[in-house]
Write a protein that holds these residues in place. Structure first.
Motif, mmCIF file in Angstrom:
data_model
loop_
_atom_site.group_PDB
_atom_site.id
_atom_site.type_symbol
_atom_site.label_atom_id
_atom_site.label_comp_id
_atom_site.label_asym_id
_atom_site.label_seq_id
_atom_site.Cartn_x
_atom_site.Cartn_y
_atom_site.Cartn_z
ATOM 1 N N GLU A 45 54.247 -29.114 -28.209
ATOM 2 C CA GLU A 45 55.502 -29.481 -28.034
ATOM 3 C C GLU A 45 56.117 -28.637 -27.245
ATOM 4 O O GLU A 45 55.647 -27.708 -27.040
ATOM 5 N N PRO A 46 57.268 -28.998 -26.446
ATOM 6 C CA PRO A 46 57.735 -28.276 -25.138
ATOM 7 C C PRO A 46 58.305 -26.907 -25.675
ATOM 8 O O PRO A 46 57.777 -25.862 -25.088
ATOM 9 N N GLU A 47 58.709 -26.958 -26.895
ATOM 10 C CA GLU A 47 59.272 -25.451 -27.427
ATOM 11 C C GLU A 47 58.019 -24.585 -27.764
ATOM 12 O O GLU A 47 58.041 -23.235 -27.339
ATOM 13 N N ALA A 48 57.115 -25.138 -28.284
ATOM 14 C CA ALA A 48 55.765 -24.235 -28.586
ATOM 15 C C ALA A 48 55.086 -23.765 -27.021
ATOM 16 O O ALA A 48 54.591 -22.919 -27.000
ATOM 17 N N GLY A 49 55.120 -24.922 -26.426
ATOM 18 C CA GLY A 49 54.406 -24.611 -25.097
ATOM 19 C C GLY A 49 55.057 -23.462 -24.281
ATOM 20 O O GLY A 49 54.571 -22.676 -23.532
ATOM 21 N N ARG A 50 56.579 -23.474 -24.327
ATOM 22 C CA ARG A 50 57.303 -22.246 -23.582
ATOM 23 C C ARG A 50 56.874 -20.983 -24.301
ATOM 24 O O ARG A 50 56.947 -19.960 -23.451
ATOM 25 N N ARG A 51 57.020 -21.268 -25.755
ATOM 26 C CA ARG A 51 56.528 -19.835 -26.460
ATOM 27 C C ARG A 51 55.231 -19.276 -25.815
ATOM 28 O O ARG A 51 54.944 -18.287 -25.665
ATOM 29 N N ALA A 52 54.245 -20.235 -26.044
ATOM 30 C CA ALA A 52 52.774 -19.734 -25.584
ATOM 31 C C ALA A 52 53.002 -19.005 -24.363
ATOM 32 O O ALA A 52 52.228 -18.063 -23.920
ATOM 33 N N THR A 53 53.497 -19.772 -23.386
ATOM 34 C CA THR A 53 53.555 -19.360 -22.147
ATOM 35 C C THR A 53 54.211 -18.028 -21.883
ATOM 36 O O THR A 53 53.769 -17.054 -21.241
ATOM 37 N N GLU A 54 55.295 -17.853 -22.788
ATOM 38 C CA GLU A 54 56.015 -16.387 -22.435
ATOM 39 C C GLU A 54 55.127 -15.206 -23.361
ATOM 40 O O GLU A 54 55.268 -14.211 -22.824
ATOM 41 N N TYR A 55 54.335 -15.721 -24.383
ATOM 42 C CA TYR A 55 53.655 -14.802 -24.962
ATOM 43 C C TYR A 55 52.589 -14.307 -24.129
ATOM 44 O O TYR A 55 52.228 -13.174 -23.970
ATOM 45 N N VAL A 56 51.889 -14.983 -23.409
ATOM 46 C CA VAL A 56 50.683 -15.041 -22.537
ATOM 47 C C VAL A 56 50.988 -14.033 -21.411
ATOM 48 O O VAL A 56 50.564 -13.081 -21.032
ATOM 49 N N ALA A 57 52.290 -14.420 -20.806
ATOM 50 C CA ALA A 57 52.750 -13.891 -19.529
ATOM 51 C C ALA A 57 53.173 -12.510 -19.802
ATOM 52 O O ALA A 57 52.856 -11.271 -19.361
ATOM 53 N N LEU A 232 63.215 -28.273 -15.203
ATOM 54 C CA LEU A 232 61.671 -29.183 -15.205
ATOM 55 C C LEU A 232 61.984 -30.454 -16.261
ATOM 56 O O LEU A 232 61.663 -31.600 -15.767
ATOM 57 N N GLU A 233 62.587 -29.926 -17.242
ATOM 58 C CA GLU A 233 62.848 -31.146 -18.107
ATOM 59 C C GLU A 233 63.875 -32.114 -17.723
ATOM 60 O O GLU A 233 63.840 -33.429 -17.958
ATOM 61 N N ARG A 235 64.279 -33.157 -14.867
ATOM 62 C CA ARG A 235 63.307 -34.035 -13.665
ATOM 63 C C ARG A 235 64.268 -33.808 -12.411
ATOM 64 O O ARG A 235 64.141 -34.866 -11.466
ATOM 65 N N LEU A 236 65.325 -32.813 -12.079
ATOM 66 C CA LEU A 236 65.910 -32.721 -10.995
ATOM 67 C C LEU A 236 64.935 -32.606 -9.517
ATOM 68 O O LEU A 236 65.244 -32.801 -8.655
ATOM 69 N N ILE A 237 63.731 -31.723 -10.041
ATOM 70 C CA ILE A 237 62.850 -31.333 -8.837
ATOM 71 C C ILE A 237 62.017 -32.915 -8.605
ATOM 72 O O ILE A 237 61.980 -33.148 -7.399
ATOM 73 N N GLU A 238 61.726 -33.572 -9.642
ATOM 74 C CA GLU A 238 61.090 -34.834 -9.283
ATOM 75 C C GLU A 238 61.831 -35.744 -8.538
ATOM 76 O O GLU A 238 61.596 -36.486 -7.855
ATOM 77 N N LYS A 239 63.078 -35.802 -8.768
ATOM 78 C CA LYS A 239 64.228 -36.369 -8.004
ATOM 79 C C LYS A 239 64.344 -36.077 -6.742
ATOM 80 O O LYS A 239 65.391 -36.624 -5.924
ATOM 81 N N GLY A 240 63.898 -34.938 -6.189
ATOM 82 C CA GLY A 240 64.118 -34.403 -5.032
ATOM 83 C C GLY A 240 65.525 -33.575 -4.560
ATOM 84 O O GLY A 240 65.879 -33.236 -3.686
ATOM 85 N N LEU A 241 65.986 -33.129 -5.839
ATOM 86 C CA LEU A 241 67.284 -32.695 -5.705
ATOM 87 C C LEU A 241 67.349 -31.151 -5.726
ATOM 88 O O LEU A 241 68.172 -30.303 -5.115
ATOM 89 N N LEU A 242 66.278 -30.543 -6.206
ATOM 90 C CA LEU A 242 66.048 -29.013 -6.350
ATOM 91 C C LEU A 242 64.622 -28.989 -6.299
ATOM 92 O O LEU A 242 63.419 -29.485 -6.230
ATOM 93 N N ALA A 243 64.403 -27.431 -5.397
ATOM 94 C CA ALA A 243 62.985 -27.155 -5.427
ATOM 95 C C ALA A 243 62.894 -25.621 -5.967
ATOM 96 O O ALA A 243 63.984 -24.759 -5.446
ATOM 97 N N VAL A 244 62.037 -25.287 -6.831
ATOM 98 C CA VAL A 244 61.675 -23.868 -7.044
ATOM 99 C C VAL A 244 61.415 -23.038 -5.759
ATOM 100 O O VAL A 244 60.301 -23.331 -5.315
ATOM 101 N N GLN A 245 62.181 -22.035 -5.409
ATOM 102 C CA GLN A 245 61.792 -21.142 -4.201
ATOM 103 C C GLN A 245 62.598 -20.234 -4.308
ATOM 104 O O GLN A 245 63.840 -19.896 -4.697
#
Length: 453
Positions: A45-57, A232-233, A235-245
């Motif tokens: 689930e998105p919340e669990a995925g975020r926590r797993a990523t935070e733990y590992v990093a 990311l959730e 979807r502003l990046i997918e819509k071409g409105l934002l870019a992570v930089q």
């Protein structure tokens, strides 16, 4: 009739996945970012995925400090401990020291992980070690080797050679500030397509979702955010409105100063963040030729261009050193050369990069950087501009490369960066250089060179 045995509570999926990923990182020498981008947490689930990523990093970032503390509390040969038990202890101690998880919950979850993922008796070991450190949490043992570099390297979880290198160059105060910054939760730069959506609209939208964000103090089309997940959730990046930089990357493009109708070469262009910003600054009028040696990463450039509706970008998989021969008539108005480097300016965001770098990497990369500079120089028309950039803070890869290049090429001169970037980020020699603790962005360097003949 006998009662059925109560089923055991399911292990927390985020913690279980974190242990699995830590094992992959150690056994396969994998990079955290590559594991996450490969979608290994997508089944959560998105919340669990975020926590797993935070733990590992977080654990990867603080690994050396965690090892030091655990070795103090473990009764036995810590260096002989079975890896999976160590991963569980990492996770439990990281939660106790660096998250707002209640101590009783962190202890309980770690004990359960040990019992189920290691063996039943391992739960008692985890309980004893973590309770010992919990009692000492306000007065944790500190490294006292008698060697300043070693003590700082342990306390701030960096390789000793790296700390020695910085102490000799920057001194104790600046080195400690850099080490602290590398371990803090960073701001992430996000570029706003202000031709499509106003920056204040994006900031209001993020505020409504409770996302900590602020306008960039140095770029009028960038914002800073603490968490990328909500963007990311949305979807502003997918819509071409934002870019992570990162803002430092944006400032490099500002230093290049692309104009409509020009021909611009972006060498070593993948994954395409600077490429798309160049095309945007040109209002998508002209040619942006994006070269990169890695075919799979060239696809990322094409995807980014498609996402942002940019048609002026032509991406090709080719080694830059072959381009002058393959295209002998190519003469660009501007060339951006963002060379492969040690990346020692981005350690706050790349938690594991510090453990993958070795002192000898510098000498190997310097030779490649010189070769790429030679190739890039051949693509600049007389009167044109060459911008050399890195994401490192090491002079061997930065100022020294430009000085050596100018000695070989008297037909190039330095143009001071003051006209395009904040004066505080311009060195005495006129180069652009950021310092992460001061500027709250990645460490970066760039030199703007004009071909005079």
């Amino acid at each position: 009739m006998p009662r059925a045995r109560a089923s055991r509570k399911r292990l927390d999926p985020a913690r279980r996945e974190a242990v699995r990923l830590l094992q992959r990182i150690e056994t396969d020498q994998a990079y955290v970012n590559r594991l996450i981008s490969a979608g290994l947490t997508d089944e959560l689930e998105p919340e669990a995925g975020r926590r797993a990523t935070e733990y590992v990093a977080g654990i990867t970032r603080w690994r050396r400090w965690l090892d030091f503390l655990l070795a103090q509390a473990y009764r036995g040969r810590y260096d002989k401990m079975e890896p999976r038990l160590r991963y569980v202890l990492y996770l439990g101690l990281y939660e106790l020291l660096f998250t707002d998880t209640p101590p009783y919950a962190a202890l309980h979850e770690a004990v359960e992980l040990a019992r189920r993922l290691v063996r039943p008796q391992a739960g008692a070991v985890v309980n004893a070690v973590l309770r010992t450190l919990l009692r000492q949490r306000d007065f944790l043992p500190q490294p006292q080797t008698g060697d300043t570099a070693e003590d700082l390297a342990i306390r701030y979880s960096h390789p000793t050679w790296m700390v020695q290198h910085w102490l000799a160059r920057y001194g104790p105060a600046e080195t400690e500030a850099l080490l602290r910054y590398n371990n803090e939760r960073p701001w992430f730069g996000v570029r706003v397509r202000t031709d499509r959506i106003a920056r204040h609209v994006v900031l209001h939208r993020l505020a409504d979702r409770g996302v900590e964000a602020e306008p960039s103090p140095v770029l009028d089309d960038f914002i800073r955010v603490r968490r990328l997940g909500p963007i990311l959730e949305d979807r502003l990046i997918e819509k071409g409105l934002l870019a992570v930089q990162d803002e430092s990357a944006g400032l490099v493009v500002r230093l290049l100063d692309p104009h409509p109708e020009e021909t611009i070469v972006d060498a070593c262009a993948a994954p395409g963040g600077k490429t798309t910003y160049i095309a945007t600054r040109m209002r998508d009028h002209g040619r942006v030729l994006a070269f990169d040696v890695h075919a799979r990463r060239v696809e990322l450039i094409r995807k980014a261009a498609l996402q942002q509706g940019l048609t002026s970008i032509v991406a090709e998989a080719v080694d830059l050193r072959e381009v002058p021969t393959r295209y002998p008539d190519l003469q660009a108005d501007r060339v951006l050369l963002d060379v492969p480097c040690t990346g020692l300016g981005v350690l706050a965001k790349r938690a594991d990069l510090r453990w993958h770098r070795q002192p000898e990497d510098l000498s190997e990369l310097v030779q490649l950087q010189d070769e790429l500079l030679e190739a890039a120089a051949r693509l600049v028309r007389p009167g044109g501009v060459l911008v050399y950039s890195t994401c490192t803070i090491e002079p061997e890869e930065n100022e020294e490369r430009i000085r050596a290049f100018l000695a070989r090429h008297p037909n190039f001169t330095v143009e001071r960066a003051d006209a395009w970037v904040p004066a505080a980020m311009v060195t005495a020699e006129g180069f652009f250089a950021t310092w992460p603790p001061r500027d709250q962005m990645d460490g970066a360097f760039a030199a703007r060179l004009r071909r005079t003949s």
